[in-house]
Design a protein around this motif. Structure first.
Motif, PDB file in Angstrom:
ATOM      1  N   TYR A 180       0.840  -1.234   0.073  1.00 46.05           N
ATOM      2  CA  TYR A 180      -0.060  -0.112  -0.156  1.00 46.05           C
ATOM      3  C   TYR A 180       0.876   1.187  -0.105  1.00 46.05           C
ATOM      4  N   LEU A 181       0.840   1.863  -0.961  1.00 41.20           N
ATOM      5  CA  LEU A 181       1.565   2.949  -1.299  1.00 41.20           C
ATOM      6  C   LEU A 181       0.617   4.378  -1.686  1.00 41.20           C
ATOM      7  N   SER A 182      -0.584   4.226  -1.291  1.00 43.58           N
ATOM      8  CA  SER A 182      -1.380   5.366  -1.591  1.00 43.58           C
ATOM      9  C   SER A 182      -1.260   6.645  -0.877  1.00 43.58           C
ATOM     10  N   TRP A 183      -1.733   7.681  -1.263  1.00 38.91           N
ATOM     11  CA  TRP A 183      -1.672   8.908  -0.263  1.00 38.91           C
ATOM     12  C   TRP A 183      -0.425   9.384  -0.143  1.00 38.91           C
ATOM     13  N   ASN A 184       0.348   9.523  -1.255  1.00 39.83           N
ATOM     14  CA  ASN A 184       1.866  10.006  -1.175  1.00 39.83           C
ATOM     15  C   ASN A 184       2.141  10.899  -2.181  1.00 39.83           C
ATOM     16  N   ASN A 185       3.234  11.262  -2.480  1.00 43.42           N
ATOM     17  CA  ASN A 185       3.707  12.358  -3.571  1.00 43.42           C
ATOM     18  C   ASN A 185       4.529  11.407  -4.606  1.00 43.42           C
ATOM     19  N   LEU A 186       4.098  10.368  -4.982  1.00 42.39           N
ATOM     20  CA  LEU A 186       4.935   9.546  -5.967  1.00 42.39           C
ATOM     21  C   LEU A 186       4.385  10.042  -7.435  1.00 42.39           C
ATOM     22  N   SER A 187       5.327  10.234  -8.423  1.00 44.45           N
ATOM     23  CA  SER A 187       5.273  10.910  -9.760  1.00 44.45           C
ATOM     24  C   SER A 187       5.433   9.508 -10.585  1.00 44.45           C
ATOM     25  N   THR A 188       6.310   8.726 -10.391  1.00 43.85           N
ATOM     26  CA  THR A 188       7.234   7.779 -11.114  1.00 43.85           C
ATOM     27  C   THR A 188       7.088   6.347 -10.266  1.00 43.85           C
ATOM     28  N   PHE A 189       7.122   5.321 -11.085  1.00 43.20           N
ATOM     29  CA  PHE A 189       7.327   3.940 -10.388  1.00 43.20           C
ATOM     30  C   PHE A 189       7.896   2.905 -11.372  1.00 43.20           C
ATOM     31  N   SER A 190       8.613   1.961 -10.721  1.00 43.59           N
ATOM     32  CA  SER A 190       9.410   0.888 -11.667  1.00 43.59           C
ATOM     33  C   SER A 190       8.232  -0.174 -11.725  1.00 43.59           C
ATOM     34  N   PHE A 191       7.264  -0.214 -12.843  1.00 43.39           N
ATOM     35  CA  PHE A 191       6.475  -1.346 -12.860  1.00 43.39           C
ATOM     36  C   PHE A 191       7.044  -2.539 -13.314  1.00 43.39           C
ATOM     37  N   SER A 192       8.311  -2.292 -14.049  1.00 44.80           N
ATOM     38  CA  SER A 192       9.014  -3.404 -14.816  1.00 44.80           C
ATOM     39  C   SER A 192       9.618  -4.388 -13.331  1.00 44.80           C
ATOM     40  N   SER A 193       9.698  -3.736 -12.448  1.00 42.30           N
ATOM     41  CA  SER A 193      10.488  -4.440 -11.152  1.00 42.30           C
ATOM     42  C   SER A 193       9.289  -5.291 -10.624  1.00 42.30           C
ATOM     43  N   MET A 194       8.092  -5.215 -10.834  1.00 46.76           N
ATOM     44  CA  MET A 194       7.094  -5.999  -9.944  1.00 46.76           C
ATOM     45  C   MET A 194       6.667  -7.362 -11.009  1.00 46.76           C
ATOM     46  N   HIS A 195       7.803  -7.929 -11.706  1.00 49.36           N
ATOM     47  CA  HIS A 195       7.423  -9.025 -12.419  1.00 49.36           C
ATOM     48  C   HIS A 195       7.137 -10.358 -11.666  1.00 49.36           C
ATOM     49  N   ASN A 196       6.085 -11.287 -12.146  1.00 52.33           N
ATOM     50  CA  ASN A 196       5.764 -12.236 -11.518  1.00 52.33           C
ATOM     51  C   ASN A 196       6.782 -13.202 -10.887  1.00 52.33           C
ATOM     52  N   LEU A 197       7.835 -13.272 -11.568  1.00 55.68           N
ATOM     53  CA  LEU A 197       8.894 -14.224 -11.255  1.00 55.68           C
ATOM     54  C   LEU A 197       9.486 -13.809  -9.855  1.00 55.68           C
ATOM     55  N   THR A 198       9.516 -12.422  -9.549  1.00 56.41           N
ATOM     56  CA  THR A 198       9.986 -11.853  -8.303  1.00 56.41           C
ATOM     57  C   THR A 198       8.669 -11.766  -7.057  1.00 56.41           C
TER      58      THR A 198
END
Length: 485
Positions: free
Chosen positions: A156-174
């Protein structure tokens, strides 16, 4: 009312007994210890107590004024499973803050003042399943932050100030067990659609992106429409909260899934098309990993792949080791070859749920492209103009013209020498060929002359013009009789 003799001494003895038990068990003052639970909530703590009960499984330090966590402060609680630190004043985390919490499953750091998350903060939390970081001031999450969280299920990372995020790092193998990734209510103005489209379907199902100031675009519109058609909970549960800003203006809010205002220029044909997850490209000899994007959980699910040649690929893979199937259903092509191109079909069957699902992926194996020097556009345009001009000149001056010199009707009145002009004859660029006894050859050195318009009054007074008008209909571009003066 009679006083009980020795009542004060009994009360004092009981208090001493409680204090002695607390000191023996290591329970801090102003906290409550119950079996394997330590609750220090709302105890006005500014730092973590030095002594913690070693039998604690649950620690609750919420609603205090903690500013900093020391390194290795959990070394004396090896059986810790739940740690609650929400509603404190923690601004940053040391790298070794959770070094000894290898059995920790639930970590709540919400409602603090964290500003960034580094890659080494959670590397030792190998058993972590739930991580709560919402309602902070986080502007950056490093790419390697969650790579070692193999058992993580919810982030859970909601209600923060994120403008970028590495979606490629959330691969299903990891992260084979990840089912919830909440990034709602942040500062995202754009989304990397290419990275998001390669995520497995079970991660997309729990990827929450509502309440972000997204700029309206056709790619975002198409992405959310496709997710809605596939029935993802992240879209259906918050359909009205998926909004975008038309032209990036804060007051021009558009509900993506309910209205097309501001998205009229988007082609409706894109809605029925899949994005990049249905088409993968790989170079010859390279390794390629193809995910089986189904919404089925990995538990009690078996996977089967069918190759473009209609060969069945069963786990763990082929005997020649050219294909390999992972426990989460992903298909690995070890060294891609041209004949590996085509459509691969994944079949997932869950016997416990009595449900199955399929997923198709189009794989293209290609050779490296060599860069070819492109033509200069200006040079090619100029060359085309020159060629066109040459062709025009050839057509005008070198095309043969058949002109016949016919002298069948001599003029009644000879023309004076000064009236011999272009209006009394038509000359050709090539010598005409005339036949008859009263004909003569016309000089080849003459040029083509275009006739000017002749006024009506002048034509009546000039006998030569009258003779021309009495002839049959004639055009300067056809075989016409020539009147010789």
């Amino acid at each position: 009312m009679k006083s009980v003799p020795g009542g004060r001494s009994e009360i004092l003895g009981a208090l001493l007994l409680v204090v002695g038990l607390r000191l023996a068990s290591g329970c801090p003052s102003s906290c409550i210890c119950a079996s394997d639970l330590l609750s220090c909530t709302r105890a006005d703590l500014t730092e973590v107590p030095d002594h913690l009960p070693p039998t604690s499984v649950t620690l609750d330090f919420s609603h205090n004024s903690l500013h900093l966590l020391h390194r290795n402060w959990l070394s004396r609680v090896p059986h810790l499973n739940v740690l609650s630190l929400h509603h404190n004043q923690i601004k940053w985390l040391p790298v070794g803050a959770f070094h000894n919490a290898t059995n920790l499953r639930h970590l709540d750091l919400s409602s603090n003042k964290l500003q960034s998350i580094r890659g080494g903060h959670f590397h030792h939390l190998l058993s972590l399943e739930e991580l709560l970081l919402y309602n902070n001031y986080i502007t950056r999450v490093e790419e390697a932050t969650f790579t070692r969280l193999g058992n993580i299920r919810k982030i859970y990372l909601s209600w923060n100030n994120l403008s970028t995020f590495s979606f490629s790092s959330m691969h299903n193998l990891t992260h084979p067990n990840l089912r919830t990734l909440d990034l709602s209510s942040n500062k995202f103005s754009e989304l990397p659609v290419d990275e998001m489209s390669t995520l497995p379907a079970f991660i997309k199902n729990g990827l929450y992106l509502h309440n972000n100031p997204l700029t309206c675009s056709c790619t975002i519109f198409t992405l959310f429409i496709q997710w809605k058609q596939r029935g993802f909970s992240s879209i259906l549960d918050f359909s009205r909260e998926h909004t975008c800003l038309y032209m990036g203006k804060p007051r021009a809010v558009v509900r993506i899934l309910e209205s097309r205002n501001g998205l009229d220029n988007c082609s409706t044909g894109l809605i029925g098309q899949e994005l990049a997850d249905t088409g993968l490209k790989v170079l010859v000899g390279r390794r390629l990993l193809v995910t089986c994007n189904t919404s089925l959980p990995q538990e009690n699910t078996t996977y089967l792949w069918i190759s473009p040649a209609y060969d069945f690929i069963f786990p763990p893979g082929t005997s020649n080791q050219s294909f390999r199937i992972y426990p989460n259903g992903s298909l690995e092509i070890l060294r891609a070859q041209p004949w590996n191109s085509g459509v691969y079909l994944c079949i997932a069957v869950n016997k416990r749920l009595s449900y199955n699902a399929t997923h198709e992926v189009n794989v293209t194996v290609h050779y490296p492209k060599h860069e070819v020097e492109s033509f200069n556009t200006g040079l090619t345009t100029l060359l085309g103009c020159v060629v066109s001009l040459v062709l025009v000149f050839i057509y005008l001056y070198m095309t043969p013209c058949r002109c016949f010199y016919c002298c069948s009707k001599p003029l009644q009145t000879p023309s004076p020498p000064q009236e011999s002009s272009a209006q009394s004859s038509i000359l050709c660029g090539t010598p005409p060929v005339c036949e008859g006894p009263n004909t003569r050859k016309v000089g080849a050195s003459r040029h083509v002359v275009f006739l000017e318009p002749i006024k009506e009054g002048r034509a009546e007074r000039n006998p030569k013009i009258l003779q021309l008008r009495t002839d049959s209909d004639c055009s300067i571009f056809s075989d016409c009789p020539i009147v010789q003066t």
